[in-house]
Write a protein that holds these residues in place. Structure first.
Motif, PDB file in Angstrom:
ATOM      1  N   GLU A 240       0.819  -1.197   0.000  1.00  0.00           N
ATOM      2  CA  GLU A 240       0.000   0.000   0.000  1.00  0.00           C
ATOM      3  C   GLU A 240       0.861   1.258   0.000  1.00  0.00           C
ATOM      4  O   GLU A 240       0.562   2.240  -0.678  1.00  0.00           O
ATOM      5  CB  GLU A 240      -0.933  -0.007   1.210  1.00  0.00           C
ATOM      6  N   ILE A 241       1.952   1.223   0.746  1.00  0.00           N
ATOM      7  CA  ILE A 241       2.862   2.373   0.778  1.00  0.00           C
ATOM      8  C   ILE A 241       3.530   2.556  -0.584  1.00  0.00           C
ATOM      9  O   ILE A 241       3.686   3.679  -1.077  1.00  0.00           O
ATOM     10  CB  ILE A 241       3.915   2.182   1.888  1.00  0.00           C
ATOM     11  N   ALA A 242       3.935   1.442  -1.218  1.00  0.00           N
ATOM     12  CA  ALA A 242       4.585   1.522  -2.517  1.00  0.00           C
ATOM     13  C   ALA A 242       3.642   2.106  -3.564  1.00  0.00           C
ATOM     14  O   ALA A 242       4.052   2.905  -4.414  1.00  0.00           O
ATOM     15  CB  ALA A 242       5.055   0.133  -2.945  1.00  0.00           C
ATOM     16  N   LEU A 243       2.382   1.721  -3.509  1.00  0.00           N
ATOM     17  CA  LEU A 243       1.403   2.268  -4.455  1.00  0.00           C
ATOM     18  C   LEU A 243       1.237   3.764  -4.245  1.00  0.00           C
ATOM     19  O   LEU A 243       1.281   4.552  -5.207  1.00  0.00           O
ATOM     20  CB  LEU A 243       0.059   1.554  -4.288  1.00  0.00           C
ATOM     21  N   ASP A 244       1.062   4.165  -2.993  1.00  0.00           N
ATOM     22  CA  ASP A 244       0.858   5.583  -2.704  1.00  0.00           C
ATOM     23  C   ASP A 244       2.079   6.405  -3.111  1.00  0.00           C
ATOM     24  O   ASP A 244       1.951   7.520  -3.624  1.00  0.00           O
ATOM     25  CB  ASP A 244       0.581   5.763  -1.211  1.00  0.00           C
ATOM     26  N   GLU A 245       3.279   5.852  -2.865  1.00  0.00           N
ATOM     27  CA  GLU A 245       4.509   6.560  -3.236  1.00  0.00           C
ATOM     28  C   GLU A 245       4.575   6.826  -4.726  1.00  0.00           C
ATOM     29  O   GLU A 245       4.877   7.943  -5.163  1.00  0.00           O
ATOM     30  CB  GLU A 245       5.728   5.740  -2.805  1.00  0.00           C
ATOM     31  N   ARG A 246       4.287   5.802  -5.513  1.00  0.00           N
ATOM     32  CA  ARG A 246       4.368   5.954  -6.968  1.00  0.00           C
ATOM     33  C   ARG A 246       3.308   6.918  -7.503  1.00  0.00           C
ATOM     34  O   ARG A 246       3.581   7.733  -8.383  1.00  0.00           O
ATOM     35  CB  ARG A 246       4.255   4.588  -7.633  1.00  0.00           C
ATOM     36  N   VAL A 247       2.110   6.824  -6.961  1.00  0.00           N
ATOM     37  CA  VAL A 247       1.047   7.718  -7.408  1.00  0.00           C
ATOM     38  C   VAL A 247       1.381   9.162  -7.056  1.00  0.00           C
ATOM     39  O   VAL A 247       1.233  10.070  -7.889  1.00  0.00           O
ATOM     40  CB  VAL A 247      -0.303   7.296  -6.797  1.00  0.00           C
ATOM     41  N   GLN A 248       1.857   9.404  -5.852  1.00  0.00           N
ATOM     42  CA  GLN A 248       2.189  10.769  -5.450  1.00  0.00           C
ATOM     43  C   GLN A 248       3.352  11.328  -6.273  1.00  0.00           C
ATOM     44  O   GLN A 248       3.377  12.524  -6.612  1.00  0.00           O
ATOM     45  CB  GLN A 248       2.529  10.813  -3.948  1.00  0.00           C
ATOM     46  N   THR A 249       4.317  10.471  -6.591  1.00  0.00           N
ATOM     47  CA  THR A 249       5.437  10.907  -7.438  1.00  0.00           C
ATOM     48  C   THR A 249       4.936  11.320  -8.820  1.00  0.00           C
ATOM     49  O   THR A 249       5.352  12.345  -9.381  1.00  0.00           O
ATOM     50  CB  THR A 249       6.473   9.781  -7.580  1.00  0.00           C
ATOM     51  N   ALA A 250       4.024  10.524  -9.375  1.00  0.00           N
ATOM     52  CA  ALA A 250       3.473  10.842 -10.688  1.00  0.00           C
ATOM     53  C   ALA A 250       2.654  12.126 -10.649  1.00  0.00           C
ATOM     54  O   ALA A 250       2.739  12.962 -11.558  1.00  0.00           O
ATOM     55  CB  ALA A 250       2.614   9.675 -11.180  1.00  0.00           C
ATOM     56  N   LEU A 251       1.873  12.313  -9.597  1.00  0.00           N
ATOM     57  CA  LEU A 251       1.076  13.539  -9.474  1.00  0.00           C
ATOM     58  C   LEU A 251       1.963  14.765  -9.343  1.00  0.00           C
ATOM     59  O   LEU A 251       1.650  15.838  -9.887  1.00  0.00           O
ATOM     60  CB  LEU A 251       0.141  13.425  -8.271  1.00  0.00           C
ATOM     61  N   ALA A 252       3.083  14.610  -8.635  1.00  0.00           N
ATOM     62  CA  ALA A 252       4.027  15.724  -8.508  1.00  0.00           C
ATOM     63  C   ALA A 252       4.617  16.087  -9.866  1.00  0.00           C
ATOM     64  O   ALA A 252       4.826  17.273 -10.170  1.00  0.00           O
ATOM     65  CB  ALA A 252       5.127  15.355  -7.513  1.00  0.00           C
ATOM     66  N   GLU A 253       4.909  15.073 -10.681  1.00  0.00           N
ATOM     67  CA  GLU A 253       5.414  15.329 -12.025  1.00  0.00           C
ATOM     68  C   GLU A 253       4.378  16.090 -12.850  1.00  0.00           C
ATOM     69  O   GLU A 253       4.718  16.991 -13.621  1.00  0.00           O
ATOM     70  CB  GLU A 253       5.767  14.012 -12.714  1.00  0.00           C
ATOM     71  N   MET A 254       3.105  15.731 -12.698  1.00  0.00           N
ATOM     72  CA  MET A 254       2.054  16.421 -13.435  1.00  0.00           C
ATOM     73  C   MET A 254       1.961  17.878 -12.987  1.00  0.00           C
ATOM     74  O   MET A 254       1.823  18.795 -13.815  1.00  0.00           O
ATOM     75  CB  MET A 254       0.716  15.711 -13.226  1.00  0.00           C
ATOM     76  N   ASP A 255       2.045  18.121 -11.703  1.00  0.00           N
ATOM     77  CA  ASP A 255       1.998  19.506 -11.192  1.00  0.00           C
ATOM     78  C   ASP A 255       3.187  20.313 -11.689  1.00  0.00           C
ATOM     79  O   ASP A 255       3.063  21.510 -11.994  1.00  0.00           O
ATOM     80  CB  ASP A 255       1.989  19.506  -9.662  1.00  0.00           C
ATOM     81  N   ASP A 256       4.336  19.669 -11.778  1.00  0.00           N
ATOM     82  CA  ASP A 256       5.556  20.374 -12.173  1.00  0.00           C
ATOM     83  C   ASP A 256       5.546  20.733 -13.658  1.00  0.00           C
ATOM     84  O   ASP A 256       5.850  21.868 -14.038  1.00  0.00           O
ATOM     85  CB  ASP A 256       6.775  19.517 -11.840  1.00  0.00           C
TER      86      ASP A 256
END
Length: 486
Positions: free
Chosen positions: A104-120
């Motif tokens: 669950e932590i690994a999933l959340d980490e990857r999703v948050q990383t991808a969302l940060a890339e989208m924001d950037d």
């Protein structure tokens, strides 16, 4: 036009015709299919189309490294300069805690990383490849769905058109398809021999019309191409009037003056009776009048076709040189029926071709083995060509005296407006040939049976066989005076 209503090009030839404009900007789409169906290639074409248009484009990889993506692009001759890529394949794993499961932590980490890339980057186009790589981090449908909802919400917020590739397998509850604005399914089937057949279809598309059903697809060097299924209701043009001459006064008389423009003609008979020569006569006569003809040969090579035409004194080389005659050899194992239909449509729409010849229907149908919709597909194609004013001639080989096996199960009388029958018959110890018009929907025609032979100039048609009885049986009885035939 607002972002929510704008349609953007997919970058895949033919797909925008299926979508009737393109993909809707700022929404989430799932690109589904089993491994090897072309999902990553699809995503790259979509992104590179955006790069060509000066848009910000981002590829987030979860299954392949950027180096592997570069190899795929290079195999198609594409440059990925200007395409932003983010690699989540090798992201470091989080450590397990007492409160949360590692996955669950690994999933959340990857999703948050991808969302940060989208924001950037705030990309206008984004491809997430592939959702199956994220699914392994969660076996809880509600938990997994919430994370995909984050992607959709971010895409709507930024106006990003988001394509997510996925495999159409596994538990249904782990496929959050209801979140998608549209779903494009890609499939392939292997045949007993030769290459497989590929197609795509749309299980779901909101807010816009599209062409339903299966659409043939091809992947080759240069990318993926889609061949939209021909819609019957596209056949709305008015066919021009007028007769087309065969170049033979006797054959025209048998046909009631010639063949009508905007109709279809079936030429049936056993092998070796001259079907190809007969349709070639129509082709050469049209080329001599300055009309464009396209002949698609399935059963023989173009070299053989040309040699036969030259032996009969037909001016085939001059017709080819003038571009009034197009010869195209088709390997039915390599060309899908949808691909061929699109090419035929282009002939009449873009090149204004007046006569289309398919030699033979037997070969065309080999591209659709075990397809129960064969007759419907051919009917839609002929209806479209006729509506555009083209005369379509189709040959169909039937069982011969030395081959009594059952022929192809297709009703040519249903498919075509006119049926010309050629056959053998025996007379005075020799094999002779007979020709008749079995059906003609438009206008009158002779009900006689005429003898013909193949000589210089193609098919030479004689007088009606009025002194024979039983020609259709192949063993006629001669009732007239003793005089030579053709």
């Amino acid at each position: 036009m607002s972002t929510s209503t704008a349609l953007i090009p997919s970058g895949v030839p033919g797909l925008d015709d299926v979508l009737k404009g393109g993909l809707r900007s700022g929404h989430l789409y799932f690109i589904e299919g089993s491994p090897g169906t072309g999902k990553t290639t699809f995503g790259l074409q979509f992104l590179l189309e955006g790069v060509r248009r000066g848009e910000r484009c981002l590829l987030i990889t979860l299954a392949e490294s950027p180096a592997e993506v570069a190899v795929i692009a290079d195999s198609h001759g594409w440059s990925i300069d200007g395409l932003q890529m983010r690699d989540l394949v090798s992201s470091e794993e989080m450590h397990s805690t007492a409160l949360f499961d590692l996955t669950e932590i690994a999933l959340d980490e990857r999703v948050q990383t991808a969302l940060a890339e989208m924001d950037d980057l705030k990309p206008q186009r984004l491809v997430l490849d592939t959702l199956a790589a994220l699914r392994v981090y969660s076996d809880q449908s509600s938990f997994f769905r919430r994370h995909i909802e984050l992607f959709r919400s971010k895409a709507v917020e930024l106006g990003t058109t988001l394509l997510v590739t996925d495999e159409a397998s596994g538990p249904v509850e782990l496929h959050p398809r209801s979140l998608a604005w549209g779903i494009i399914r890609m499939e392939q089937r292997l045949n007993d021999y030769g290459p497989g057949r590929r197609w795509l279809w749309l299980p779901k598309l909101r807010g816009q019309p599209y062409v339903g059903g299966f659409h043939d697809m091809r992947i080759e060097t240069g990318g993926l191409s889609v061949f939209p299924r021909l819609e019957a209701d596209r056949s709305c043009s008015q066919s021009p009037n007028g007769l087309i001459s065969s170049g033979s006064a006797e054959l025209d008389a048998l046909l009631g003056g010639g063949l009508e423009r905007g109709t279809s003609v079936g030429v049936i008979g056993p092998p070796g009776c001259g079907k190809s020569t007969l349709v070639s006569s129509f082709a050469m006569a049209a080329a001599e009048r300055g009309e464009r003809v396209a002949l698609y040969a399935f059963d023989e090579s173009l070299t053989t076709f040309r040699k036969r035409a030259l032996s009969q004194g037909l001016a085939i080389d001059s017709a080819l040189a003038s571009d009034l005659l197009k010869l195209r050899q088709i390997n039915p194992g390599q060309v899908a029926p949808g691909e061929l239909a699109c090419e035929l449509v282009a002939e009449v729409d873009h090149y204004k071709t007046q006569i289309i010849i398919i030699d033979s229907l037997n070969g065309y149908l080999q591209a659709m083995p075990n397809d129960p919709s064969i007759s419907l597909q051919v009917h839609d194609l002929l209806s479209y060509l006729s509506a555009q004013g083209a005369l379509t001639l189709i040959t169909l080989a039937q069982p011969s005296p030395w081959n009594r096996q059952e022929g192809i199960a297709v009703d040519l009388s249903y498919l075509t407006d006119t049926v010309i029958a050629q056959r053998y018959f025996e007379a005075a110890g020799a094999i002779r040939y007979a020709l008749s018009v079995m059906k003609k929907r438009y206008g009158d025609h002779e009900r006689t049976i005429r003898e013909y032979k193949i000589g210089t100039g193609g098919v030479i048609v004689g007088e009606p066989l009025s002194e024979f009885r039983g020609v259709l049986t192949g063993l006629p009885e001669y009732l007239g005076e003793d005089k030579p035939l053709l």
